[in-house]
Write an enzyme that holds these catalytic residues in place. Structure first.
Site, PDB file in Angstrom:
ATOM      1  CG  ASP A  98       6.602  -1.792  -6.105  1.00 18.62           C
ATOM      2  OD1 ASP A  98       5.735  -2.259  -6.624  1.00 18.62           O
ATOM      3  OD2 ASP A  98       6.612  -1.286  -4.944  1.00 18.62           O
ATOM      4  CG  ASP A 152       1.844  -5.166  -1.640  1.00 18.21           C
ATOM      5  OD1 ASP A 152       2.836  -5.697  -1.983  1.00 18.21           O
ATOM      6  OD2 ASP A 152       1.470  -4.186  -2.007  1.00 18.21           O
TER       7      ASP A 152
HETATM    8  C1  DGJ Z   1       4.276  -1.952  -3.168  1.00 15.30           C
HETATM    9  C2  DGJ Z   1       5.024  -3.398  -2.976  1.00 15.30           C
HETATM   10  O1  DGJ Z   1       4.334  -4.477  -3.416  1.00 15.30           O
HETATM   11  C3  DGJ Z   1       5.514  -3.654  -1.416  1.00 15.30           C
HETATM   12  O2  DGJ Z   1       6.007  -4.845  -1.361  1.00 15.30           O
HETATM   13  C4  DGJ Z   1       6.440  -2.556  -1.209  1.00 15.30           C
HETATM   14  O3  DGJ Z   1       7.500  -2.698  -1.949  1.00 15.30           O
HETATM   15  C5  DGJ Z   1       5.729  -1.291  -1.585  1.00 15.30           C
HETATM   16  N1  DGJ Z   1       5.243  -1.100  -2.706  1.00 15.30           N
HETATM   17  C6  DGJ Z   1       6.796  -0.101  -1.106  1.00 15.30           C
HETATM   18  O4  DGJ Z   1       6.124   1.189  -1.552  1.00 15.30           O
END
Ligand code: DGJ
Length: 737
Positions: A479, A549
């Site tokens: 990430d 997300d």
């Molecule tokens: C952003 C990601 O896109 C989410 O899926 C998740 O992993 C969060 N970060 C966790 O902090």
């Protein structure tokens, strides 16, 4: 496929199965003569470039022939300062402070295959590929600057990979102020511009508009390719649609700040250029040093947007993505992020895994919060040590418990980040990007590690390797949750600070290369707050990306549709999440959420233990269905049938077709129910008109021609957020398999 060269005519003809690209030397300047549908080689290409003398406001670049002006000549790699007033592809500053160079042809090479790009992701070839490369050496005799333009043509794809290498062969340092990867000068201005813009939880929305005089741009100054603008643009003829008409695509294999620009000039020429963002960029090239630009992948289609997308899909799926997972079916996963956020322990995780196993799910992914003291998003990034309060027996024990259920175990990291509240920051406060004496701007309470530093990269390689070796980890989610501010490196001299953003990306790529080579069996998925770095550069190291997300089924229609303009379905993570949806509060049926997520790398992102028996039955069926269809979803040819960006956006449809055109899957989604709705049909694509097909749920087989011309009847839905999908099989195949 071949690259033809005529010394006498100064012509280079790059020809693939359906496409030609022609370069003509005009008084030593590499001029752009043609890009489009395939042309015959013989006798056909002379005189594509026409020059005429204009007025005193159009400078004469060649005193002996006043019809030639750089301001009107279509060029391959235009310069500023010696007659061309349009947007240049590069600019350099010499030691004496002057910024004038003139690149002229010096030599060229044509050879089989494609050389790798040093330190950068790029398309590659495999044994037996029909691929040729042209390298054009251009030189500025005054400064000793040599620029090599590289063009690779792929015999079976209407695509050209372009990149540029700079060599300082002079005696003085040279500073690159701008160094783009590719420019194409089109002869006219009759084009629409298409870009993929967006935001966090709203990535890759399609925008198309006519080009007008002056400049149009799509760019990122965020230090990453960004949610806001994807590193891709296309020019389309106004009559081009999904299935017919000319499209010229420009995709940059790069994960940092970029620029893509179009400029329509006074004579209705259109210049398109793409490359590293030149704002806040410069690069010092000492004598003997070289600089490699990222690669731009240019795709031509005369079969509309769909044709262009299918070329990118196949090229990126098979010649950009790498590793053992490239061609493997991707596992169905469950991720605990939206199920628990930071609030979990080993028992909770095991309970989700137990349920997942019962439903047929194959991989459990432990998301954020397993390390340091991370009970919320304010601490611990950089401290990649398991939190024994949450997981007293460590990761190995948890991974074993998950494995015992028959599931693989995956883990989340955000390696490029550092929390000011972390042991790492307390020990190394200078390891983040920062400018001495200035505020260190936080976002989500975090700063960014300076990936241009070798010591930072070594620390990350060691600490991640230790975790990855400590337990049976089959999958990593990588990430990256903020953009760059105060871009400066404590390790660089003042005269190299403007290199930091690009050095960061080079450092990131180096680390990814090392880690993926050290752990070749792990499936890596990239993520940046969802799809903030969904770009070809990341796909070179990690064959899939968390698309967004935003997990709402309705929002996902646009996001996945827009993403499919460039990126293969096998690269898109798509999960079913809980309702009311956490991003938009919408309540959609579980079936529809499944139907949307099944059009990507399928998974769940919710607490499976909370499901009712009826819901479990639905999930069991979704999982079983996906196992049957995933090979076609992940590797089939993708056809967009109805766009959520057109009209009221109420309907979306797409389909997947096998290479032999004997199998297909059709997905249809309707956002809102319509009162007393008209009866509608959906025309299919990509089938063989000569074959008979059995469409699931219909009594009798139908001809491919009829299915593509007249279509299938669409259901009349009596509820909002409805969907339906059909298996389609050629009839002989249907009965004999
Ligand atoms: C952003 C990601 O896109 C989410 O899926 C998740 O992993 C969060 N970060 C966790 O902090």
């Amino acid at each position: 496929m071949a690259i033809f060269h005529s010394e006498q005519e100064g012509l280079f003809h790059l020809q693939s199965k359906d496409m030609s690209y022609v370069i003509q030397l005009v008084n030593g300047y590499p001029a752009h003569a043609y890009w489009g549908k395939r042309l015959r080689q013989q006798g056909n290409l002379k005189g594509l470039i026409r020059t005429v003398e204009r007025c005193s406001f159009i400078p004469n670049s060649v005193p002996e022939d006043t019809s030639i002006s750089l301001d009107t000549l279509p060029q391959e790699y235009p310069q500023y300062g010696a007659g061309d007033f349009r947007n240049p592809a590069y600019q350099v500053e010499l030691e004496d402070g002057t910024r004038i160079t003139e690149l002229k042809y010096r030599a060229h090479r044509i050879f089989q295959g494609k050389p790798p790009l040093e330190g950068l992701p790029a398309l590659y070839t495999e044994e037996g590929d029909d691929v040729q490369t042209l390298e054009l050496d251009l030189a500025d005799s005054y400064s000793g600057l040599v620029v090599v333009l590289t063009y690779t043509v792929f015999g079976t794809f209407s695509a050209i990979a372009r990149s540029v290498r700079y060599f300082n062969q002079g005696k003085q340092p040279v500073r690159l102020l701008k160094a783009l990867s590719a420019t194409v000068d089109f002869q006219d201005a009759g084009y629409d511009w298409l870009c993929l813009h967006g935001s966090w939880v709203r990535e890759r929305q399609i925008e198309r508009r006519p080009l007008g005089h002056g400049g149009t741009s799509a760019e990122s100054r965020r230090g990453s390719s960004s949610h806001q603008m994807n590193p891709f643009v296309a020019l389309l003829r106004p009559n081009t649609d999904e299935d017919q008409g000319e499209v010229f695509g420009f995709s940059l294999v790069y994960s940092g700040s970029f620029e893509a620009k179009a400029e329509v000039d006074q004579f209705d020429h259109t210049r398109v250029s793409i490359g590293i963002q030149s704002f806040d960029f410069s690069w010092l090239l000492n004598p003997g040093e070289s600089f490699q630009t990222p690669e731009a992948v240019l795709v031509f289609s005369s079969d509309g947007m769909g044709g262009m997308s299918r070329t990118y899909h196949k090229l990126y799926r098979t010649r950009l993505c790498r590793g053992i997972h490239r061609d493997r079916e991707r596992p169905i996963l469950v991720n605990n992020w939206e199920a628990t956020y930071f609030n979990f322990n080993a028992d909770k995780i095991e309970a989700i895994a137990v349920m997942a196993a019962k439903l047929g799910i194959e991989l459990f992914v432990l998301d954020d919060g397993w390390f340091g003291k991370r009970d919320d998003d304010t601490t611990s990034l950089g401290d990649w040590i398991v939190d024994r309060n949450k997981l007293p027996k460590g990761l190995e024990d948890l991974a074993r418990r998950v494995n015992e259920q028959g599931l693989q175990f995956g883990l989340w990291f955000e390696p490029e980040m550092i929390s000011p509240d972390s042991d790492l920051y307390r020990k190394h406060p200078d390891w983040c990007l920062h400018v001495p004496g200035r505020r260190r701007t936080e976002a989500r309470k975090q700063l960014i590690l300076d990936m241009s530093r070798q010591d930072v990269r070594d620390y990350l390689f060691d600490s991640l390797s230790e975790v990855l070796s400590s337990a049976p980890i089959s999958y990593v989610k990588w990430d990256m949750n903020r953009n760059m501010t105060e871009i400066g490196s404590a390790q660089s001299n003042a005269d190299r600070q403007t290199e930091t953003a690009h050095r960061y990306i080079l450092g990131l790529y180096e680390l990814l290369e090392r880690l993926t080579a050290r752990f070749p069996d792990i499936l890596f998925e990239s993520c940046s707050g969802g799809g903030g770095r969904f770009d070809p550069g990341m796909l070179y190291y990690m064959p899939q990306t968390w698309t967004s997300d935003d997990t709402d089924a309705v929002e996902r229609l646009k996001i996945q549709y827009g993403t499919s303009i460039v990126y293969p379905i096998s690269t898109m993570g798509a999960h079913v999440s809980a309702v009311p949806n956490h991003q938009v509060g919408r309540v959609t049926p579980l079936e529809t959420r499944g139907d949307v997520a099944m059009s990507g790398n399928f998974g769940y992102e919710l607490d499976l233990t909370l499901f009712t028996e009826e819901e479990k039955a639905v999930v069991r069926e979704q999982v079983a269905d996906y196992k049957e269809i995933r090979s076609l979803v992940q590797k089939g040819d993708f056809y967009r049938l109805r766009s959520p960006f057109e009209g009221k956006g109420n309907e979306t449809a797409w389909m997947f077709v096998s290479e032999d055109r004997k199998e297909a899957l059709v997905f249809f989604y309707q956002v809102l129910a319509e009162p007393n709705a008209p009866l509608r049909r959906l025309a299919l694509k990509g089938l063989n008109p000569e074959l008979e097909y059995q469409v699931e749920g219909l009594d009798a087989p139908l001809g491919g021609d009829r299915l593509m011309q007249a279509g299938i009847h669409l259901p009349l839905f009596h509820s909002d957020y409805a969907s339906r999908w059909w298996r389609v099989k050629a009839i002989d195949y249907y009965f004999h398999n």
